[in-house]
Scaffold this motif. Sequence first.
Motif, PDB file in Angstrom:
ATOM      1  N   TYR A 125      -0.749  -9.537  -1.986  1.00 15.72           N
ATOM      2  CA  TYR A 125       0.257 -10.434  -1.413  1.00 15.72           C
ATOM      3  C   TYR A 125       0.519 -11.644  -2.311  1.00 15.72           C
ATOM      4  CZ  TYR A 125      -0.366  -7.407   2.531  1.00 15.72           C
ATOM      5  OH  TYR A 125      -0.428  -6.286   3.321  1.00 15.72           O
ATOM      6  N   THR A 170       4.535 -12.155   3.845  1.00 16.01           N
ATOM      7  CA  THR A 170       4.974 -10.774   3.986  1.00 16.01           C
ATOM      8  C   THR A 170       4.376 -10.224   5.274  1.00 16.01           C
ATOM      9  OG1 THR A 170       4.924 -10.551   1.574  1.00 16.01           O
ATOM     10  CG2 THR A 170       5.043  -8.511   2.853  1.00 16.01           C
ATOM     11  N   SER A 179       4.425  -3.074   1.864  1.00 17.05           N
ATOM     12  CA  SER A 179       4.115  -3.847   0.651  1.00 17.05           C
ATOM     13  C   SER A 179       3.779  -2.953  -0.539  1.00 17.05           C
ATOM     14  CB  SER A 179       2.967  -4.828   0.915  1.00 17.05           C
ATOM     15  OG  SER A 179       1.825  -4.143   1.394  1.00 17.05           O
TER      16      SER A 179
END
Length: 292
Positions: A125, A170, A179
């Motif tokens: 992330y 996210t 992702s």
Amino acid sequence: MSLKYALYTGCTARESTPELLKSTMAVAEKLGIELVLLDEASCCGASHLQDFDDFLSLVLNARNICYAEKLELPMITICNTCQLNTALTKKRLDENPELKERVNEKLGEVGLEYRGTVSVRHFLYALIEDYGLENIKKKVTRPLSTINIAPFYGCHNIRPSELHHHFNRTKESPYMPTSLDDLIEALEGNSVDYEHKNRCCGFHVDLQAPKTANRLSGNALVDAIDNNADVMVTPCPLCHLNLDVKQHAAAKEVGREINLPVLHLPQLIGLALGCTPEELGLNHNVTDVTLV
């Protein structure tokens, strides 16, 4: 772009899967990201210590966070379970002053104090949210366009969703995460959609129920193969151990032949960025990766 993080490696990336740490550092260098290793940090408890001594687990993980706080750097992890335990500790202490005080009383014995001043996120992330997928795409020198890549998310990076949403911008669904798929697309690879990509690999029941663990791993691998995957990728070294190392046992349990290369997340990224097999530690992978 100048990004700098405190890297909490956890145990597995230094011992059982040294290729994960090696490839993480190689990718960071390619992207111009500075990583400072938290060499003083210890095990996160692996979601097993918590069952026996919850308070000790909090002290242990708070201690690890303290070392990032001393550096005044955001902490990143490269293991889903490390991320779960570290982030859960931070959230609990930040929301409970009394618990934080009790933990700090114990930390004071070693000259530390948890303040709650740094963020805790998985490398996945940090790459997506801080570096950016478009910027990663610009760094690709070896497009993965000929490879069908099955993303395996594992449990602890996306569940519980409340914790995941608290720490990441996210905010993906635990049922339909995107992702890894988005990152694969940025690397110009072909993302494989299959039912088991967000299921459990079985790692945390290995000792108690090995047949169940092998079946869970086998089901995921076979599902990926049946959907034409050439390779699987995971952001978790514990998932990687089950999916890569135990393919023979998994194949025996599900009654199917299994031979699917399984890459760590930074190994896949590194291939697209032009890193050499040596830089990515591909020789440590158990299942043959020469097809990748």
